[in-house]
Scaffold this motif. Structure first.
Motif, PDB file in Angstrom:
ATOM      1  N   MET A 154       2.359  30.993  44.575  1.00 59.99           N
ATOM      2  CA  MET A 154       1.640  29.838  45.120  1.00 59.99           C
ATOM      3  C   MET A 154       2.439  28.549  44.930  1.00 59.99           C
ATOM      4  O   MET A 154       2.506  27.716  45.843  1.00 59.99           O
ATOM      5  CB  MET A 154       0.271  29.695  44.453  1.00 59.99           C
ATOM      6  CG  MET A 154      -0.714  30.761  44.864  1.00 59.99           C
ATOM      7  SD  MET A 154      -2.373  30.471  44.223  1.00 59.99           S
ATOM      8  CE  MET A 154      -2.134  30.827  42.493  1.00 59.99           C
ATOM      9  N   LEU A 155       3.052  28.380  43.756  1.00 61.58           N
ATOM     10  CA  LEU A 155       3.850  27.185  43.506  1.00 61.58           C
ATOM     11  C   LEU A 155       5.055  27.118  44.434  1.00 61.58           C
ATOM     12  O   LEU A 155       5.413  26.038  44.921  1.00 61.58           O
ATOM     13  CB  LEU A 155       4.299  27.145  42.044  1.00 61.58           C
ATOM     14  CG  LEU A 155       3.184  26.909  41.017  1.00 61.58           C
ATOM     15  CD1 LEU A 155       3.725  27.106  39.600  1.00 61.58           C
ATOM     16  CD2 LEU A 155       2.564  25.536  41.185  1.00 61.58           C
ATOM     17  N   GLU A 156       5.664  28.269  44.697  1.00 61.56           N
ATOM     18  CA  GLU A 156       6.798  28.315  45.623  1.00 61.56           C
ATOM     19  C   GLU A 156       6.366  27.917  47.030  1.00 61.56           C
ATOM     20  O   GLU A 156       7.042  27.134  47.707  1.00 61.56           O
ATOM     21  CB  GLU A 156       7.398  29.718  45.638  1.00 61.56           C
ATOM     22  CG  GLU A 156       8.608  29.868  46.522  1.00 61.56           C
ATOM     23  CD  GLU A 156       9.169  31.270  46.520  1.00 61.56           C
ATOM     24  OE1 GLU A 156       9.697  31.681  47.562  1.00 61.56           O
ATOM     25  OE2 GLU A 156       9.065  31.959  45.484  1.00 61.56           O
ATOM     26  N   LEU A 157       5.231  28.449  47.488  1.00 59.55           N
ATOM     27  CA  LEU A 157       4.717  28.086  48.816  1.00 59.55           C
ATOM     28  C   LEU A 157       4.388  26.604  48.893  1.00 59.55           C
ATOM     29  O   LEU A 157       4.672  25.944  49.896  1.00 59.55           O
ATOM     30  CB  LEU A 157       3.459  28.896  49.149  1.00 59.55           C
ATOM     31  CG  LEU A 157       3.660  30.331  49.589  1.00 59.55           C
ATOM     32  CD1 LEU A 157       2.307  31.013  49.770  1.00 59.55           C
ATOM     33  CD2 LEU A 157       4.464  30.398  50.869  1.00 59.55           C
ATOM     34  N   ALA A 158       3.777  26.078  47.844  1.00 56.10           N
ATOM     35  CA  ALA A 158       3.430  24.658  47.821  1.00 56.10           C
ATOM     36  C   ALA A 158       4.690  23.805  47.927  1.00 56.10           C
ATOM     37  O   ALA A 158       4.733  22.838  48.693  1.00 56.10           O
ATOM     38  CB  ALA A 158       2.649  24.329  46.557  1.00 56.10           C
ATOM     39  N   ALA A 159       5.713  24.154  47.167  1.00 58.71           N
ATOM     40  CA  ALA A 159       6.962  23.388  47.193  1.00 58.71           C
ATOM     41  C   ALA A 159       7.625  23.458  48.567  1.00 58.71           C
ATOM     42  O   ALA A 159       8.090  22.432  49.080  1.00 58.71           O
ATOM     43  CB  ALA A 159       7.916  23.899  46.116  1.00 58.71           C
ATOM     44  N   LYS A 160       7.655  24.631  49.171  1.00 60.32           N
ATOM     45  CA  LYS A 160       8.272  24.792  50.493  1.00 60.32           C
ATOM     46  C   LYS A 160       7.558  23.978  51.557  1.00 60.32           C
ATOM     47  O   LYS A 160       8.163  23.587  52.553  1.00 60.32           O
ATOM     48  CB  LYS A 160       8.256  26.263  50.919  1.00 60.32           C
ATOM     49  CG  LYS A 160       9.277  27.116  50.252  1.00 60.32           C
ATOM     50  CD  LYS A 160       9.195  28.543  50.789  1.00 60.32           C
ATOM     51  CE  LYS A 160      10.188  29.441  50.118  1.00 60.32           C
ATOM     52  NZ  LYS A 160      10.057  30.840  50.578  1.00 60.32           N
ATOM     53  N   ASN A 161       6.263  23.744  51.357  1.00 55.44           N
ATOM     54  CA  ASN A 161       5.451  23.044  52.352  1.00 55.44           C
ATOM     55  C   ASN A 161       5.093  21.626  51.920  1.00 55.44           C
ATOM     56  O   ASN A 161       4.189  21.008  52.493  1.00 55.44           O
ATOM     57  CB  ASN A 161       4.190  23.860  52.653  1.00 55.44           C
ATOM     58  CG  ASN A 161       4.524  25.144  53.368  1.00 55.44           C
ATOM     59  OD1 ASN A 161       4.814  25.136  54.550  1.00 55.44           O
ATOM     60  ND2 ASN A 161       4.523  26.258  52.646  1.00 55.44           N
ATOM     61  N   ASP A 162       5.795  21.115  50.910  1.00 56.59           N
ATOM     62  CA  ASP A 162       5.622  19.753  50.421  1.00 56.59           C
ATOM     63  C   ASP A 162       4.158  19.447  50.060  1.00 56.59           C
ATOM     64  O   ASP A 162       3.633  18.398  50.395  1.00 56.59           O
ATOM     65  CB  ASP A 162       6.151  18.745  51.445  1.00 56.59           C
ATOM     66  CG  ASP A 162       6.376  17.374  50.831  1.00 56.59           C
ATOM     67  OD1 ASP A 162       6.704  17.309  49.631  1.00 56.59           O
ATOM     68  OD2 ASP A 162       6.200  16.372  51.551  1.00 56.59           O
ATOM     69  N   LYS A 163       3.516  20.374  49.374  1.00 55.67           N
ATOM     70  CA  LYS A 163       2.130  20.202  48.930  1.00 55.67           C
ATOM     71  C   LYS A 163       2.123  19.852  47.451  1.00 55.67           C
ATOM     72  O   LYS A 163       2.894  20.387  46.669  1.00 55.67           O
ATOM     73  CB  LYS A 163       1.302  21.466  49.171  1.00 55.67           C
ATOM     74  CG  LYS A 163       1.273  21.912  50.616  1.00 55.67           C
ATOM     75  CD  LYS A 163       0.648  20.870  51.503  1.00 55.67           C
ATOM     76  CE  LYS A 163       0.653  21.309  52.957  1.00 55.67           C
ATOM     77  NZ  LYS A 163       0.250  20.273  53.866  1.00 55.67           N
ATOM     78  N   LYS A 164       1.228  18.980  47.059  1.00 60.57           N
ATOM     79  CA  LYS A 164       1.151  18.509  45.679  1.00 60.57           C
ATOM     80  C   LYS A 164       0.023  19.168  44.896  1.00 60.57           C
ATOM     81  O   LYS A 164      -0.031  19.069  43.682  1.00 60.57           O
ATOM     82  CB  LYS A 164       0.942  16.995  45.653  1.00 60.57           C
ATOM     83  CG  LYS A 164       1.967  16.220  46.431  1.00 60.57           C
ATOM     84  CD  LYS A 164       3.337  16.291  45.808  1.00 60.57           C
ATOM     85  CE  LYS A 164       4.305  15.406  46.552  1.00 60.57           C
ATOM     86  NZ  LYS A 164       5.470  16.079  47.035  1.00 60.57           N
ATOM     87  N   GLN A 165      -0.897  19.822  45.585  1.00 65.99           N
ATOM     88  CA  GLN A 165      -2.061  20.411  44.927  1.00 65.99           C
ATOM     89  C   GLN A 165      -2.324  21.800  45.495  1.00 65.99           C
ATOM     90  O   GLN A 165      -2.134  22.035  46.687  1.00 65.99           O
ATOM     91  CB  GLN A 165      -3.287  19.527  45.150  1.00 65.99           C
ATOM     92  CG  GLN A 165      -4.538  20.038  44.481  1.00 65.99           C
ATOM     93  CD  GLN A 165      -5.732  19.137  44.770  1.00 65.99           C
ATOM     94  OE1 GLN A 165      -5.700  18.293  45.656  1.00 65.99           O
ATOM     95  NE2 GLN A 165      -6.790  19.336  44.029  1.00 65.99           N
ATOM     96  N   ILE A 166      -2.787  22.695  44.624  1.00 69.21           N
ATOM     97  CA  ILE A 166      -3.168  24.043  45.036  1.00 69.21           C
ATOM     98  C   ILE A 166      -4.654  24.223  44.752  1.00 69.21           C
ATOM     99  O   ILE A 166      -5.122  23.906  43.662  1.00 69.21           O
ATOM    100  CB  ILE A 166      -2.375  25.112  44.271  1.00 69.21           C
ATOM    101  CG1 ILE A 166      -0.894  25.029  44.599  1.00 69.21           C
ATOM    102  CG2 ILE A 166      -2.913  26.514  44.578  1.00 69.21           C
ATOM    103  CD1 ILE A 166      -0.016  25.907  43.742  1.00 69.21           C
ATOM    104  N   VAL A 167      -5.382  24.719  45.740  1.00 69.50           N
ATOM    105  CA  VAL A 167      -6.777  25.105  45.559  1.00 69.50           C
ATOM    106  C   VAL A 167      -6.873  26.561  46.013  1.00 69.50           C
ATOM    107  O   VAL A 167      -6.650  26.869  47.180  1.00 69.50           O
ATOM    108  CB  VAL A 167      -7.740  24.218  46.374  1.00 69.50           C
ATOM    109  CG1 VAL A 167      -9.173  24.688  46.200  1.00 69.50           C
ATOM    110  CG2 VAL A 167      -7.596  22.757  45.969  1.00 69.50           C
TER     111      VAL A 167
END
Length: 60
Positions: free
Chosen positions: A22-35
């Motif tokens: 999930m952290l890898e996907l968030a970083a690739k998509n420039d997201k700062k928060q995961i829900v």
């Protein structure tokens, strides 16, 4: 965005792997928060939700 399912075991190691994914996907998509959204379709979600919450991931 992921193109497929991510399979992991219902263990601390599996949860670590899922969080890393999930952290890898968030970083690739420039997201700062995961829900993390979970469907209430079995008891497996309880351990995962508790682990993710204790690791700082929001769960709905």
């Amino acid at each position: 965005m992921s193109r497929g399912a991510f399979e992991f075991s219902n263990t601390s190691e599996g949860f670590e792997n899922a969080k890393a994914w999930m952290l890898e996907l968030a970083a690739k998509n420039d997201k700062k928060q995961i829900v993390l959204g979970l469907e209430p379709t079995g008891h497996y979600r309880f351990a995962l939700a508790a682990w993710m919450i204790s690791s700082g991931i929001s769960v709905v």
